[in-house]
Scaffold this active site. Sequence first.
Site, PDB file in Angstrom:
ATOM      1  CE  LYS A   1      16.527   2.649   1.226  1.00 28.68           C
ATOM      2  NZ  LYS A   1      16.393   1.866  -0.042  1.00 28.68           N
TER       3      LYS A   1
ATOM      4  CB  THR B   1      15.862   7.496   1.925  1.00 28.02           C
ATOM      5  OG1 THR B   1      15.126   8.495   2.611  1.00 28.02           O
ATOM      6  CG2 THR B   1      16.284   6.456   2.960  1.00 28.02           C
ATOM      7  CG  ASP B   2      15.688  12.876   2.892  1.00 28.23           C
ATOM      8  OD1 ASP B   2      15.000  11.856   3.140  1.00 28.23           O
ATOM      9  OD2 ASP B   2      15.180  13.992   2.668  1.00 28.23           O
ATOM     10  CD  GLU B   3      12.348   8.788   5.918  1.00 28.45           C
ATOM     11  OE1 GLU B   3      12.280   8.006   6.863  1.00 28.45           O
ATOM     12  OE2 GLU B   3      11.377   9.100   5.218  1.00 28.45           O
TER      13      GLU B   3
ATOM     14  CE1 TYR C   1      12.463   2.904   3.633  1.00 30.60           C
ATOM     15  CE2 TYR C   1      12.611   5.109   4.564  1.00 30.60           C
ATOM     16  CZ  TYR C   1      12.716   4.251   3.483  1.00 30.60           C
ATOM     17  OH  TYR C   1      13.090   4.746   2.252  1.00 30.60           O
TER      18      TYR C   1
HETATM   19  P1  NAD Z   1       7.519   1.376  -3.251  1.00 30.76           P
HETATM   20  O1  NAD Z   1       7.134   0.818  -1.937  1.00 30.76           O
HETATM   21  O2  NAD Z   1       6.501   2.116  -4.057  1.00 30.76           O
HETATM   22  O3  NAD Z   1       8.048   0.195  -4.190  1.00 30.76           O
HETATM   23  C1  NAD Z   1       8.905  -0.812  -3.728  1.00 30.76           C
HETATM   24  C2  NAD Z   1       8.942  -1.935  -4.771  1.00 30.76           C
HETATM   25  O4  NAD Z   1       9.859  -2.938  -4.316  1.00 30.76           O
HETATM   26  C3  NAD Z   1       7.594  -2.629  -4.981  1.00 30.76           C
HETATM   27  O5  NAD Z   1       7.376  -2.850  -6.355  1.00 30.76           O
HETATM   28  C4  NAD Z   1       7.757  -3.952  -4.238  1.00 30.76           C
HETATM   29  O6  NAD Z   1       6.970  -5.002  -4.780  1.00 30.76           O
HETATM   30  C5  NAD Z   1       9.250  -4.208  -4.434  1.00 30.76           C
HETATM   31  N1  NAD Z   1       9.817  -5.095  -3.406  1.00 30.76           N
HETATM   32  C6  NAD Z   1       9.638  -5.009  -2.051  1.00 30.76           C
HETATM   33  N2  NAD Z   1      10.308  -6.008  -1.438  1.00 30.76           N
HETATM   34  C7  NAD Z   1      10.927  -6.718  -2.417  1.00 30.76           C
HETATM   35  C8  NAD Z   1      11.785  -7.848  -2.414  1.00 30.76           C
HETATM   36  N3  NAD Z   1      12.118  -8.468  -1.271  1.00 30.76           N
HETATM   37  N4  NAD Z   1      12.261  -8.313  -3.593  1.00 30.76           N
HETATM   38  C9  NAD Z   1      11.915  -7.701  -4.755  1.00 30.76           C
HETATM   39  N5  NAD Z   1      11.097  -6.635  -4.822  1.00 30.76           N
HETATM   40  C10 NAD Z   1      10.615  -6.145  -3.666  1.00 30.76           C
HETATM   41  O7  NAD Z   1       8.802   2.269  -2.989  1.00 30.76           O
HETATM   42  P2  NAD Z   1       9.302   3.596  -3.716  1.00 30.76           P
HETATM   43  O8  NAD Z   1       8.696   4.766  -3.053  1.00 30.76           O
HETATM   44  O9  NAD Z   1       9.182   3.430  -5.186  1.00 30.76           O
HETATM   45  O10 NAD Z   1      10.852   3.570  -3.293  1.00 30.76           O
HETATM   46  C11 NAD Z   1      11.815   2.947  -4.110  1.00 30.76           C
HETATM   47  C12 NAD Z   1      13.175   3.106  -3.466  1.00 30.76           C
HETATM   48  O11 NAD Z   1      13.490   4.481  -3.317  1.00 30.76           O
HETATM   49  C13 NAD Z   1      13.259   2.516  -2.052  1.00 30.76           C
HETATM   50  O12 NAD Z   1      14.508   1.891  -1.916  1.00 30.76           O
HETATM   51  C14 NAD Z   1      13.152   3.724  -1.132  1.00 30.76           C
HETATM   52  O13 NAD Z   1      13.832   3.496   0.080  1.00 30.76           O
HETATM   53  C15 NAD Z   1      13.826   4.792  -1.973  1.00 30.76           C
HETATM   54  N6  NAD Z   1      13.391   6.177  -1.722  1.00 30.76           N
HETATM   55  C16 NAD Z   1      12.065   6.512  -1.765  1.00 30.76           C
HETATM   56  C17 NAD Z   1      11.676   7.835  -1.588  1.00 30.76           C
HETATM   57  C18 NAD Z   1      10.215   8.249  -1.633  1.00 30.76           C
HETATM   58  O14 NAD Z   1       9.899   9.393  -1.326  1.00 30.76           O
HETATM   59  N7  NAD Z   1       9.289   7.374  -2.040  1.00 30.76           N
HETATM   60  C19 NAD Z   1      12.643   8.817  -1.370  1.00 30.76           C
HETATM   61  C20 NAD Z   1      13.986   8.454  -1.332  1.00 30.76           C
HETATM   62  C21 NAD Z   1      14.339   7.127  -1.528  1.00 30.76           C
HETATM   63  O1  TDX Z   2      -1.384  10.018   7.106  1.00 32.16           O
HETATM   64  C1  TDX Z   2      -0.320  10.674   7.182  1.00 32.16           C
HETATM   65  N1  TDX Z   2      -0.316  11.864   7.859  1.00 32.16           N
HETATM   66  C2  TDX Z   2       0.797  12.635   8.005  1.00 32.16           C
HETATM   67  O2  TDX Z   2       0.745  13.695   8.632  1.00 32.16           O
HETATM   68  C3  TDX Z   2       0.908  10.236   6.577  1.00 32.16           C
HETATM   69  C4  TDX Z   2       0.965   8.944   5.821  1.00 32.16           C
HETATM   70  C5  TDX Z   2       2.023  11.032   6.721  1.00 32.16           C
HETATM   71  N2  TDX Z   2       1.985  12.176   7.434  1.00 32.16           N
HETATM   72  C6  TDX Z   2       3.223  12.984   7.579  1.00 32.16           C
HETATM   73  C7  TDX Z   2       4.418  12.212   8.105  1.00 32.16           C
HETATM   74  C8  TDX Z   2       5.580  12.915   7.443  1.00 32.16           C
HETATM   75  O3  TDX Z   2       5.978  14.034   8.201  1.00 32.16           O
HETATM   76  O4  TDX Z   2       3.606  13.421   6.273  1.00 32.16           O
HETATM   77  C9  TDX Z   2       5.032  13.385   6.106  1.00 32.16           C
HETATM   78  C10 TDX Z   2       5.364  12.474   4.941  1.00 32.16           C
HETATM   79  O5  TDX Z   2       5.040  11.150   5.329  1.00 32.16           O
HETATM   80  P1  TDX Z   2       5.274   9.904   4.346  1.00 32.16           P
HETATM   81  O6  TDX Z   2       4.581  10.171   3.061  1.00 32.16           O
HETATM   82  O7  TDX Z   2       4.922   8.671   5.096  1.00 32.16           O
HETATM   83  O8  TDX Z   2       6.834  10.028   4.047  1.00 32.16           O
HETATM   84  P2  TDX Z   2       8.125  10.006   4.983  1.00 32.16           P
HETATM   85  O9  TDX Z   2       7.860   9.355   6.286  1.00 32.16           O
HETATM   86  O10 TDX Z   2       8.686  11.403   4.999  1.00 32.16           O
HETATM   87  O11 TDX Z   2       9.068   9.019   4.117  1.00 32.16           O
HETATM   88  C11 TDX Z   2       9.106   9.148   2.650  1.00 32.16           C
HETATM   89  O12 TDX Z   2      10.232   9.866   2.246  1.00 32.16           O
HETATM   90  C12 TDX Z   2      11.486   9.255   2.315  1.00 32.16           C
HETATM   91  C13 TDX Z   2       9.082   7.771   1.981  1.00 32.16           C
HETATM   92  O13 TDX Z   2       7.964   7.028   2.446  1.00 32.16           O
HETATM   93  C14 TDX Z   2      10.353   7.013   2.187  1.00 32.16           C
HETATM   94  O14 TDX Z   2      10.336   5.779   1.456  1.00 32.16           O
HETATM   95  C15 TDX Z   2      11.503   7.870   1.705  1.00 32.16           C
HETATM   96  O15 TDX Z   2      12.714   7.243   2.003  1.00 32.16           O
END
Ligand code: NAD
Ligand code: TDX
Length: 339
Positions: free
Chosen positions: A157, A128-130, A153
């Site tokens: 990562k 992730t970019d975080e 988090y």
């Molecule tokens: P998500 O939370 O929707 O899904 C995570 C999945 O992993 C779930 O199905 C969960 O059951 C499984 N899981 C959790 N712990 C586990 C374990 N110990 N063993 C096996 N499975 C397990 O997450 P997402 O948003 O789909 O993110 C997927 C990946 O992409 C993550 O690694 C996250 O860091 C990365 N990522 C997410 C975003 C975003 O915006 N959502 C952006 C950049 C990177």
């Molecule tokens: O209730 C809310 N109110 C609010 O203002 C929530 C849930 C979020 N926010 C804000 C926080 C952030 O500035 O919105 C923005 C986005 O929040 P999230 O959806 O929680 O995402 P973020 O914290 O940016 O992280 C996401 O992007 C990078 C994913 O959850 C991560 O898994 C990924 O790595």
Amino acid sequence: MQNSKLLITGGSGFIGSNFIRMLLTEKEGYEVYNLDKLTYAGNPENLQDLEADPRYHFIRGDISDETCVKDLFQQETFDGVINFAAESHVDRSIMSAAPFVITNVLGTQILLDAARATGVKRFLQVSTDEVYGSLGKDGYFTETSPLKPNSPYSASKTAADLLVRAAWKTHEYPTLITRCSNNYGPYQFPEKLIPLMIANALEDKPLPVYGDGKNIRDWLHVKDHCEALLCVYEKGKPGEIYNIGGNNEWQNIDIVREILLILGKPESLITYVKDRPGHDRRYAIDATKIKNELGWTPSYTFEKGLEETVHWYVNFRNWWERVRSGEYLNYYEKQYSSR
Ligand code: NAD
Ligand code: TDX
């Protein structure tokens, strides 16, 4: 790359399930093994229509359980591993960080060890970019930006990324790392900004905006992320890191207003609440490397992607109503009641 047997971890979550769906419905030559613990975020319903496909196999298991992972790698010979499995929500990591360390850090190392020991030829870490921390008004994250994670988090990562890097540097084990910006699209768990706001608006509940609502995220449709991941898996150079993003920065408050506009709901639903501790101000990705070296470009505009996503949540109300019951209710109460 054809006739590849892939281990996808976390394939029942948001991005993993979109990735598996893309592989099995739009691409050829892939057999998929989905290893997922099915935490609160993992939902087998996301892939229910593909369960009968002979190219799809589901294994319920935990990436941080060494015995489970070793057994699986003994039973099956994989061509590649793509590690999506993670605890993924920043607010939950603020409440309780240890599960993030166990899954995101230990789990990644256990997978790396098993993959290397059994000669798996490619390991892609979905990051992730975080990991880069927060930006001021100007500038972009490049692959060489310093790692400065601010939440438990993102720290977990980052630790995982460093272990993946070490596997390459120490053992010449062929790893790849991708770092993507915020995703949105179908099947995203409604604890994340966009689906939370859509679901709350549909139920005429308050929309909790943290702080002044002016934090900036760089949004990419999940399908564009999935195409980028496959591109890196197939064409990326071992040992390299690739940033993924669509040059699409938005303030949170503007997204919330846009969602209300699409749904025809009043702005009076917006409720400013106490800020997230350590809240990163701005993310913005420079994706020049993947574009120039691997030829990937995003296809969605945010306007089209957001509208489609809102309509998906309108049409899949049963899906999110079910996932918003049970464990989620406890989380929601803890997260929002004191703000
Ligand atoms: P998500 O939370 O929707 O899904 C995570 C999945 O992993 C779930 O199905 C969960 O059951 C499984 N899981 C959790 N712990 C586990 C374990 N110990 N063993 C096996 N499975 C397990 O997450 P997402 O948003 O789909 O993110 C997927 C990946 O992409 C993550 O690694 C996250 O860091 C990365 N990522 C997410 C975003 C975003 O915006 N959502 C952006 C950049 C990177
Ligand atoms: O209730 C809310 N109110 C609010 O203002 C929530 C849930 C979020 N926010 C804000 C926080 C952030 O500035 O919105 C923005 C986005 O929040 P999230 O959806 O929680 O995402 P973020 O914290 O940016 O992280 C996401 O992007 C990078 C994913 O959850 C991560 O898994 C990924 O790595």
